[in-house]
Design a protein around this motif. Structure first.
Motif, PDB file in Angstrom:
ATOM      1  N   UNK A  65      20.983 -51.317 -93.399  1.00 41.81           N
ATOM      2  CA  UNK A  65      20.287 -51.822 -92.209  1.00 41.81           C
ATOM      3  C   UNK A  65      20.418 -53.332 -92.037  1.00 41.81           C
ATOM      4  N   UNK A  66      20.965 -54.011 -93.034  1.00 42.09           N
ATOM      5  CA  UNK A  66      21.099 -55.468 -92.985  1.00 42.09           C
ATOM      6  C   UNK A  66      22.337 -55.877 -92.194  1.00 42.09           C
ATOM      7  N   UNK A  67      22.380 -57.151 -91.816  1.00 43.85           N
ATOM      8  CA  UNK A  67      23.570 -57.699 -91.179  1.00 43.85           C
ATOM      9  C   UNK A  67      24.724 -57.715 -92.167  1.00 43.85           C
ATOM     10  N   UNK A  68      25.935 -57.721 -91.664  1.00 41.19           N
ATOM     11  CA  UNK A  68      27.102 -57.818 -92.541  1.00 41.19           C
ATOM     12  C   UNK A  68      27.090 -59.173 -93.261  1.00 41.19           C
ATOM     13  N   UNK A  69      27.797 -59.293 -94.377  1.00 41.82           N
ATOM     14  CA  UNK A  69      27.850 -60.603 -95.044  1.00 41.82           C
ATOM     15  C   UNK A  69      28.335 -61.722 -94.119  1.00 41.82           C
ATOM     16  N   UNK A  70      29.305 -61.451 -93.252  1.00 37.78           N
ATOM     17  CA  UNK A  70      29.812 -62.495 -92.351  1.00 37.78           C
ATOM     18  C   UNK A  70      28.747 -62.930 -91.359  1.00 37.78           C
ATOM     19  N   UNK A 101      21.432 -60.479 -94.744  1.00 37.70           N
ATOM     20  CA  UNK A 101      20.105 -60.752 -94.190  1.00 37.70           C
ATOM     21  C   UNK A 101      19.599 -59.498 -93.496  1.00 37.70           C
ATOM     22  N   UNK A 102      18.378 -59.102 -93.831  1.00 34.81           N
ATOM     23  CA  UNK A 102      17.731 -57.992 -93.144  1.00 34.81           C
ATOM     24  C   UNK A 102      16.953 -58.576 -91.973  1.00 34.81           C
ATOM     25  N   UNK A 103      17.425 -58.384 -90.739  1.00 34.75           N
ATOM     26  CA  UNK A 103      16.798 -59.064 -89.589  1.00 34.75           C
ATOM     27  C   UNK A 103      15.484 -58.415 -89.178  1.00 34.75           C
ATOM     28  N   UNK A 141      15.256 -60.927 -96.645  1.00 37.75           N
ATOM     29  CA  UNK A 141      14.556 -60.649 -95.406  1.00 37.75           C
ATOM     30  C   UNK A 141      14.648 -61.887 -94.514  1.00 37.75           C
ATOM     31  N   UNK A 142      14.729 -61.683 -93.211  1.00 34.10           N
ATOM     32  CA  UNK A 142      14.808 -62.833 -92.302  1.00 34.10           C
ATOM     33  C   UNK A 142      13.609 -63.760 -92.476  1.00 34.10           C
ATOM     34  N   UNK A 143      12.479 -63.212 -92.930  1.00 32.77           N
ATOM     35  CA  UNK A 143      11.292 -64.044 -93.161  1.00 32.77           C
ATOM     36  C   UNK A 143      11.566 -65.134 -94.185  1.00 32.77           C
ATOM     37  N   UNK A 144      12.459 -64.858 -95.142  1.00 31.74           N
ATOM     38  CA  UNK A 144      12.814 -65.864 -96.159  1.00 31.74           C
ATOM     39  C   UNK A 144      13.426 -67.090 -95.488  1.00 31.74           C
ATOM     40  N   UNK A 168      25.571 -62.511 -91.710  1.00 28.17           N
ATOM     41  CA  UNK A 168      24.463 -63.094 -92.471  1.00 28.17           C
ATOM     42  C   UNK A 168      24.719 -64.566 -92.757  1.00 28.17           C
ATOM     43  N   UNK A 169      25.936 -64.894 -93.145  1.00 27.65           N
ATOM     44  CA  UNK A 169      26.287 -66.294 -93.405  1.00 27.65           C
ATOM     45  C   UNK A 169      26.116 -67.129 -92.134  1.00 27.65           C
ATOM     46  N   UNK A 170      26.548 -66.574 -91.011  1.00 31.85           N
ATOM     47  CA  UNK A 170      26.410 -67.301 -89.741  1.00 31.85           C
ATOM     48  C   UNK A 170      24.936 -67.572 -89.422  1.00 31.85           C
ATOM     49  N   UNK A 171      24.075 -66.586 -89.667  1.00 28.38           N
ATOM     50  CA  UNK A 171      22.651 -66.780 -89.401  1.00 28.38           C
ATOM     51  C   UNK A 171      22.045 -67.800 -90.366  1.00 28.38           C
ATOM     52  N   UNK A 172      22.401 -67.721 -91.637  1.00 31.90           N
ATOM     53  CA  UNK A 172      21.878 -68.671 -92.626  1.00 31.90           C
ATOM     54  C   UNK A 172      22.253 -70.103 -92.236  1.00 31.90           C
ATOM     55  N   UNK A 173      23.496 -70.311 -91.840  1.00 25.43           N
ATOM     56  CA  UNK A 173      23.935 -71.663 -91.472  1.00 25.43           C
ATOM     57  C   UNK A 173      23.299 -72.104 -90.158  1.00 25.43           C
TER      58      UNK A 173
END
Length: 278
Positions: free
Chosen positions: A254-259, A197-199, A163-166, A261-266
């Motif tokens: 419903x989550x972002x794609x792995x690509x 990531x689930x935004x 979850x984006x909250x994480x 998601x990685x961009x958001x995490x970084x």
């Protein structure tokens, strides 16, 4: 019948399961037949034999009686039940170590298998503010020992929806969060794990009730585990596991794609690093 007690230092649950299989087959019973005598499913017997489920004392007594094993399972049930994890999580942690695939939804915290030492220490200290340091040290060591599962470059398959909250719950230590997110990013870039990531923009979703973990095995039926604050339930009922699997599938849809998601995490890791320097 089995004669020697099990060696507690050598995977007692797996050894106990192997002995159960031998004793059952010697008695000429199928898993379903033994399960019927114990008022459980044949799949549950298979999980006991595979070591993915814990044999409780009441089952051990009945098995000794049904299979005429001279008290073997009662004598060794204690060794197989010992765990360094809390009671509500022990069975799930030990099943996790045998799983060929693990899929997990984390609504609040980075999953234990992905935590860094500093992040795990911050989590445990927040939950045990007055605990002695040696207690926190032991909790952290046990959690990091679980993460050794990912040292194998091929197994288990680990797929996580965060979850984006994480990502946003950095607290007063942005450097700890930055390190934790960079660790996840490294595992993703090394092709060791799959993370989505689930935004917040996804709105309401199928797992509003809390965390879910799905585990699959080579030689036993799948399990699902749901967890709350200080509680947890492990399920083997096919209908329940199927429902939890559908819930997880809806999350990934419903989550972002792995690509992305990685961009958001970084990106969040960079924000944490900026906050640290500021």
């Amino acid at each position: 019948m089995p004669q020697k007690n099990l060696d507690p230092s050598s995977s007692p649950r797996a050894l106990l399961g192997a002995e159960l299989r031998v004793a059952r087959e010697r008695a000429g019973m199928s898993q379903a037949e033994l399960g019927e005598r114990l008022f459980v499913s044949g799949a549950f017997i298979g999980q006991l034999e595979a070591g993915t489920r814990r044999m409780h004392l009441e089952f051990a007594r009945q098995i000794d009686d049904i299979l005429d094993t001279g008290g073997f399972f009662v004598r060794n049930c204690g060794a197989a039940a010992k765990s360094k994890y809390p009671d509500h999580f022990a069975a799930a942690a030990e099943a996790e170590a045998l799983a060929t695939s693990i899929r997990e939804y984390a609504p609040q915290l980075i999953p234990g298998l992905l935590q860094t030492e500093a992040y795990a220490r911050a989590v445990f200290r927040a939950g045990h503010p007055t605990a002695p340091e040696e207690v926190i040290d032991e909790l952290v060591a046990n959690r990091l020992a679980r993460a050794a599962l990912l040292d194998d470059p091929t197994a288990p398959l680990f797929w996580c929806v965060l979850d984006e909250a994480v990502l946003r719950r950095g607290g007063e230590s942005p450097e700890v969060m930055a390190e934790a997110l960079r660790h996840i990013a490294r595992l993703i870039r090394a092709h060791r794990i799959i993370v989505q990531v689930l935004p917040f923009s996804a709105g309401m979703h199928a797992a509003m009730g809390g965390a879910i973990k799905l585990m699959s095995f080579d030689d036993a039926p799948p399990l699902s585990y749901v967890e709350g604050m200080g509680t947890g339930l492990l399920f083997d009922d096919p209908a329940t596991v199927t429902h939890h699997t559908l819930t997880y599938d809806l999350l990934t849809a419903n989550a972002l794609s792995p690509r992305k998601s990685l961009a958001l995490i970084e990106s969040v890791a960079e924000d944490c690093e900026h906050d640290q320097h500021a």
